[in-house]
Design a protein around this motif. Structure first.
Motif, PDB file in Angstrom:
ATOM      1  N   SER A  23     -14.745 -50.458  35.329  1.00 12.85           N
ATOM      2  CA  SER A  23     -15.337 -49.930  33.635  1.00 12.85           C
ATOM      3  C   SER A  23     -16.646 -51.381  33.206  1.00 12.85           C
ATOM      4  CB  SER A  23     -13.625 -50.055  33.011  1.00 12.85           C
ATOM      5  OG  SER A  23     -13.316 -51.296  33.564  1.00 12.85           O
ATOM      6  N   LYS A  24     -16.199 -52.143  34.659  1.00  8.83           N
ATOM      7  CA  LYS A  24     -17.099 -53.133  34.480  1.00  8.83           C
ATOM      8  C   LYS A  24     -18.565 -52.865  35.211  1.00  8.83           C
ATOM      9  CE  LYS A  24     -13.443 -56.552  33.485  1.00  8.83           C
ATOM     10  NZ  LYS A  24     -12.448 -57.633  34.199  1.00  8.83           N
ATOM     11  N   ALA A  25     -18.470 -53.123  36.169  1.00  9.76           N
ATOM     12  CA  ALA A  25     -19.719 -52.726  37.437  1.00  9.76           C
ATOM     13  C   ALA A  25     -20.886 -52.145  37.186  1.00  9.76           C
ATOM     14  CB  ALA A  25     -18.667 -52.003  38.788  1.00  9.76           C
ATOM     15  N   PHE A  26     -20.875 -50.637  36.005  1.00 13.34           N
ATOM     16  CA  PHE A  26     -21.972 -50.909  35.609  1.00 13.34           C
ATOM     17  C   PHE A  26     -22.370 -50.967  34.289  1.00 13.34           C
ATOM     18  CE2 PHE A  26     -20.164 -47.301  39.116  1.00 13.34           C
ATOM     19  CZ  PHE A  26     -20.941 -48.019  39.898  1.00 13.34           C
ATOM     20  N   LYS A  27     -22.072 -52.090  33.932  1.00 15.67           N
ATOM     21  CA  LYS A  27     -22.031 -52.554  32.206  1.00 15.67           C
ATOM     22  C   LYS A  27     -23.965 -52.890  32.540  1.00 15.67           C
ATOM     23  CE  LYS A  27     -18.139 -53.128  29.489  1.00 15.67           C
ATOM     24  NZ  LYS A  27     -17.753 -51.868  30.652  1.00 15.67           N
ATOM     25  N   PRO A  28     -24.665 -52.834  31.508  1.00 13.88           N
ATOM     26  CA  PRO A  28     -25.329 -53.395  31.468  1.00 13.88           C
ATOM     27  C   PRO A  28     -26.102 -54.351  32.162  1.00 13.88           C
ATOM     28  CG  PRO A  28     -25.479 -51.794  29.320  1.00 13.88           C
ATOM     29  CD  PRO A  28     -23.586 -52.244  29.896  1.00 13.88           C
ATOM     30  N   ALA A  29     -24.699 -55.257  31.736  1.00 18.37           N
ATOM     31  CA  ALA A  29     -25.467 -57.107  32.141  1.00 18.37           C
ATOM     32  C   ALA A  29     -24.829 -57.114  33.161  1.00 18.37           C
ATOM     33  CB  ALA A  29     -24.731 -58.056  30.739  1.00 18.37           C
ATOM     34  N   ALA A  30     -24.040 -56.044  33.999  1.00 20.71           N
ATOM     35  CA  ALA A  30     -23.193 -56.641  35.479  1.00 20.71           C
ATOM     36  C   ALA A  30     -24.573 -56.361  36.158  1.00 20.71           C
ATOM     37  CB  ALA A  30     -22.782 -55.414  35.861  1.00 20.71           C
ATOM     38  N   PRO A  31     -24.243 -57.559  37.142  1.00 21.88           N
ATOM     39  CA  PRO A  31     -25.099 -58.284  38.346  1.00 21.88           C
ATOM     40  C   PRO A  31     -25.380 -56.132  39.423  1.00 21.88           C
ATOM     41  CG  PRO A  31     -23.319 -59.170  38.854  1.00 21.88           C
ATOM     42  CD  PRO A  31     -23.082 -58.382  37.152  1.00 21.88           C
ATOM     43  N   PRO A  32     -26.912 -55.855  39.613  1.00 16.96           N
ATOM     44  CA  PRO A  32     -27.081 -55.043  40.912  1.00 16.96           C
ATOM     45  C   PRO A  32     -25.183 -54.930  41.707  1.00 16.96           C
ATOM     46  CG  PRO A  32     -28.542 -56.492  41.093  1.00 16.96           C
ATOM     47  CD  PRO A  32     -27.219 -57.209  39.965  1.00 16.96           C
ATOM     48  N   THR A  33     -25.423 -53.727  42.525  1.00 16.94           N
ATOM     49  CA  THR A  33     -24.362 -53.555  43.377  1.00 16.94           C
ATOM     50  C   THR A  33     -24.870 -52.487  44.127  1.00 16.94           C
ATOM     51  OG1 THR A  33     -22.108 -52.988  44.090  1.00 16.94           O
ATOM     52  CG2 THR A  33     -22.935 -51.796  42.243  1.00 16.94           C
ATOM     53  N   LEU A  34     -23.907 -52.705  45.413  1.00 16.34           N
ATOM     54  CA  LEU A  34     -24.795 -51.901  46.584  1.00 16.34           C
ATOM     55  C   LEU A  34     -24.215 -50.534  47.023  1.00 16.34           C
ATOM     56  CD1 LEU A  34     -26.492 -54.512  48.268  1.00 16.34           C
ATOM     57  CD2 LEU A  34     -27.862 -52.639  47.446  1.00 16.34           C
ATOM     58  N   SER A  35     -24.601 -49.388  47.746  1.00 16.54           N
ATOM     59  CA  SER A  35     -23.542 -48.258  48.413  1.00 16.54           C
ATOM     60  C   SER A  35     -24.061 -49.042  49.574  1.00 16.54           C
ATOM     61  CB  SER A  35     -23.642 -46.977  47.702  1.00 16.54           C
ATOM     62  OG  SER A  35     -22.760 -46.044  48.452  1.00 16.54           O
ATOM     63  N   CYS A  36     -23.348 -48.557  50.381  1.00 14.22           N
ATOM     64  CA  CYS A  36     -23.498 -48.178  52.578  1.00 14.22           C
ATOM     65  C   CYS A  36     -23.265 -46.393  52.675  1.00 14.22           C
ATOM     66  CB  CYS A  36     -23.236 -49.272  52.964  1.00 14.22           C
ATOM     67  SG  CYS A  36     -21.483 -50.037  52.635  1.00 14.22           S
ATOM     68  N   VAL A  37     -22.856 -45.869  51.437  1.00 12.06           N
ATOM     69  CA  VAL A  37     -23.033 -44.753  51.626  1.00 12.06           C
ATOM     70  C   VAL A  37     -24.158 -44.333  51.446  1.00 12.06           C
ATOM     71  CG1 VAL A  37     -21.619 -42.197  51.005  1.00 12.06           C
ATOM     72  CG2 VAL A  37     -20.334 -44.375  51.328  1.00 12.06           C
ATOM     73  N   GLU A  38     -25.200 -42.648  51.614  1.00 21.01           N
ATOM     74  CA  GLU A  38     -26.247 -41.856  51.385  1.00 21.01           C
ATOM     75  C   GLU A  38     -25.682 -40.817  51.078  1.00 21.01           C
ATOM     76  OE1 GLU A  38     -29.237 -42.645  50.621  1.00 21.01           O
ATOM     77  OE2 GLU A  38     -29.505 -45.238  51.890  1.00 21.01           O
ATOM     78  N   LEU A  39     -25.874 -40.229  49.798  1.00 22.70           N
ATOM     79  CA  LEU A  39     -25.852 -39.154  49.984  1.00 22.70           C
ATOM     80  C   LEU A  39     -26.670 -38.601  50.330  1.00 22.70           C
ATOM     81  CD1 LEU A  39     -24.149 -37.052  48.747  1.00 22.70           C
ATOM     82  CD2 LEU A  39     -24.760 -36.908  46.032  1.00 22.70           C
ATOM     83  N   GLU A  40     -26.654 -37.768  50.784  1.00 20.84           N
ATOM     84  CA  GLU A  40     -28.102 -37.159  52.077  1.00 20.84           C
ATOM     85  C   GLU A  40     -28.393 -35.120  50.955  1.00 20.84           C
ATOM     86  OE1 GLU A  40     -30.060 -37.488  54.815  1.00 20.84           O
ATOM     87  OE2 GLU A  40     -28.359 -39.387  55.669  1.00 20.84           O
TER      88      GLU A  40
END
Lengths: 149, 429
Positions: free
Chosen positions: A32-49
């Motif tokens: 509920s915090k990770a994707f707020k407009p002001a949240a810093p960018p984050t990364l996934s190491c899973v790819e969806l193909e």
């Protein structure tokens, strides 16, 4: 040894694996915090193909002959002799990205949020259980037991 | 003979470590000895420019933890050059006359810096960038320097220039070839790197030869680098980075076959059954040319050392993936190459390029297979491409997807795709 198994036959391409991977790599680790407009960018190491109606998740296979480890110029990338897990010591990584050029699965990403270091799946070592697997609604990601030779 | 080892390794760098880690996986008791001219703990040679600038501390230049030799039960004989190899008696001779015996031998002594015939090259203030000690001595000298000249615009030269710039020195790079990284990059990529260097305050002079390194009237120390335009580049330090050459002198008159490097087969074995070579000293199989080549890059040193170590310890392994690959960043701009990166079409090669604000992408194709690439800026999942090169996948009809960077494992032929997502990544060696 435990590994993540990805099953293209039952993947519905929802992308929750990537969402939860991003949560795990966010400073708050809280959805509920990770994707707020002001949240810093984050990364996934899973790819969806995805192609047409086909889809599957891909991530590090923790290879028995890991080319990323062999190509690492610093010794930051290593394969644990006990668990077989391939992990990056981010305090040693200088961001040369040789591992990215070596990995045939394209499973390593550039993390430029705080310095320049490689980021890859560690099967949520700190968390205890892979978040992508836990949150896959269709069991397209499961844990399997494999033998490392 | 003062001592004999089951496995004797000449060299203490990447190929040696690759061999030691492979041997110990298969043989926990056989004795391993390492002979090297440098006395340092094993360290990463590509990191010495980072060490020079202070970006990487000494303990992080080390390639393996400090307890490595104890954990792997390795006897170190450091600070000694090997002066000769005697395959008839299974021994090597050190510079102090001592003879060391072996059951199997790995020659992994690497490359020596090429010393160009420039008058004044031995002046105080002139440095090579090949060893940790080179970097250490340069660091001490640079504490009272403000201008440096780097001679040679190869990878080491440009990373040295970047380090010097990060230390706030004024830096000029001098290169004989018409462009930077001339053997690694094509003209477009070379220009991109040049622009990056210039934007970050490095002066680059290409197509010029150095005629002398001069001192001043009152000092023998380096004062200027003279070039063939008649100009003198005033500086307090000069770096010689014009390449390395395999240290094949150690096998002179031994009967071990050499060309540019020590010739080895697909098992990294020389023409002598129990003598192997790997790393920058070796001339080994290149899967793209099908012949033997010296490719002095770290990934190949490790993989070659690992293949040698496995064979030395009795498990058959082949060196099949030793193509040329380079990944390097200049001022955080990534540049990658693999295989026949500089080809421009013709001679059976087809070339596809895209150059836009996202970066430069070039693919080189021969007989329907990807055999070369250059990527700048957008390097995401670049290994998918080298993976296709290593697996020899036919990419006819996939050129646009590859060029757009939209490639995924999902585009691969079913059997390769299955291996990538469910395999164990064990079939490279």
């Amino acid at each position: 040894m435990l590994r993540i198994k990805s099953d293209p036959n039952v993947c519905i391409g929802c992308g929750l694996c990537r969402i939860w991977c991003k949560v795990e790599h966010s400073p708050s680790k809280n959805i509920s915090k990770a994707f707020k407009p002001a949240a810093p960018p984050t990364l996934s190491c899973v790819e969806l193909e995805e192609r047409g109606c086909e889809s599957f998740a891909s991530m590090c296979r923790h290879c028995e002959e890991p080319l990323c480890v062999y190509g690492c110029i610093t010794g930051a990338m290593r394969k644990d002799p006990q668990t077989g897990l391939v992990t990056v010591d981010r305090s040693k990584c200088v961001g040369c990205w040789t591992c990215i050029l070596m990995c045939p699965n394209g499973a390593i990403v550039r993390d430029e949020r705080n310095g320049y270091t490689a980021l890859k799946c560690d099967m949520c070592l700190e968390r205890g259980f892979p978040s992508c697997v836990e949150h896959c609604p269709n069991d397209a990601l499961v844990i399997e037991e494999v033998e490392d030779v | 003979m003062s001592s004999t080892f089951d496995y004797l390794i000449v060299g203490n760098s990447t190929a040696a470590i690759g061999a030691i880690e492979a041997i110990r996986k298969l043989d926990s008791t056989g004795t391993i000895g390492v002979v090297a001219s440098e006395t340092e703990h094993t360290y990463s040679r590509p990191l010495i420019t980072y060490f020079l600038s202070g970006k990487v501390a000494e303990e992080n230049v080390y390639y393996r933890p400090l307890d490595f030799y104890d954990r792997y039960q390795v006897t170190r004989l450091l600070g000694h050059e090997v002066t000769s190899v005697d395959p008839t008696n299974n021994s090597v001779t050190l510079d102090n006359g001592e003879k060391i015996g072996y059951k199997s031998l790995l020659l992994a002594a690497g490359g020596a810096p090429i010393v160009p015939p420039i008058p004044g090259i031995d002046r105080p203030g002139v440095f090579f960038m090949n060893t940790m000690d080179d970097a250490r001595r340069a660091r001490g000298w640079l504490s009272h320097a403000s201008r440096a000249v780097v001679i040679g615009a190869g990878l080491t030269g440009l990373k040295t220039a970047e380090a010097l710039r990060e230390m706030n020195l004024e830096v000029t790079v001098v290169e004989l070839a018409p462009r930077v990284l001339a053997t690694t990059l094509d003209e477009t990529a070379s220009e991109i790197v040049l622009q990056t260097l210039v934007e970050n305050g490095i002066e680059v002079l290409t197509g010029v030869a150095v005629t002398a390194i001069e001192g001043s009237d009152d000092s023998n120390d380096v004062y200027a680098v003279a070039i063939d335009t008649g100009e003198k580049l005033v500086c307090d330090a000069a770096f010689i980075t014009v390449g390395v050459t395999p240290r094949i002198g150690i096998v002179e008159a031994s009967g071990i076959a050499v060309r540019k490097g020590i010739l080895v087969d697909r098992h990294m074995r020389t023409n002598i059954a129990n003598v192997y070579a790997a790393g920058d000293i070796a001339e080994a199989y290149d899967p793209l040319t099908g012949g033997q080549r010296v490719i002095p890059i770290l990934p190949n040193a490790y993989i070659g050392g690992r293949v040698a170590g496995m064979n030395m310890a009795g498990r058959a392994a082949e060196y099949n993936v030793g193509m040329s690959v380079n990944s390097v960043s200049f001022f955080h701009r990534p540049v990658m190459t693999a295989g026949f990166a500089t080809e421009e079409g013709g001679n059976g090669f087809r070339v596809f390029k895209r150059h836009d604000p996202k970066g430069y992408r070039k693919l080189v194709i021969r007989d329907g297979k990807l055999v070369g690439l250059i990527l700048t800026d957008d390097v995401e999942r670049a290994g998918l491409l080298t993976g296709m090169m290593r697996a020899g996948i036919n990419i006819d009809g996939m050129e646009d997807e590859l060029l757009d960077g939209k490639l995924g494992l999902i585009c691969l032929p079913p059997e390769i795709r299955e291996e990538r997502i469910h395999g164990r990544g064990r079939n490279w060696l």
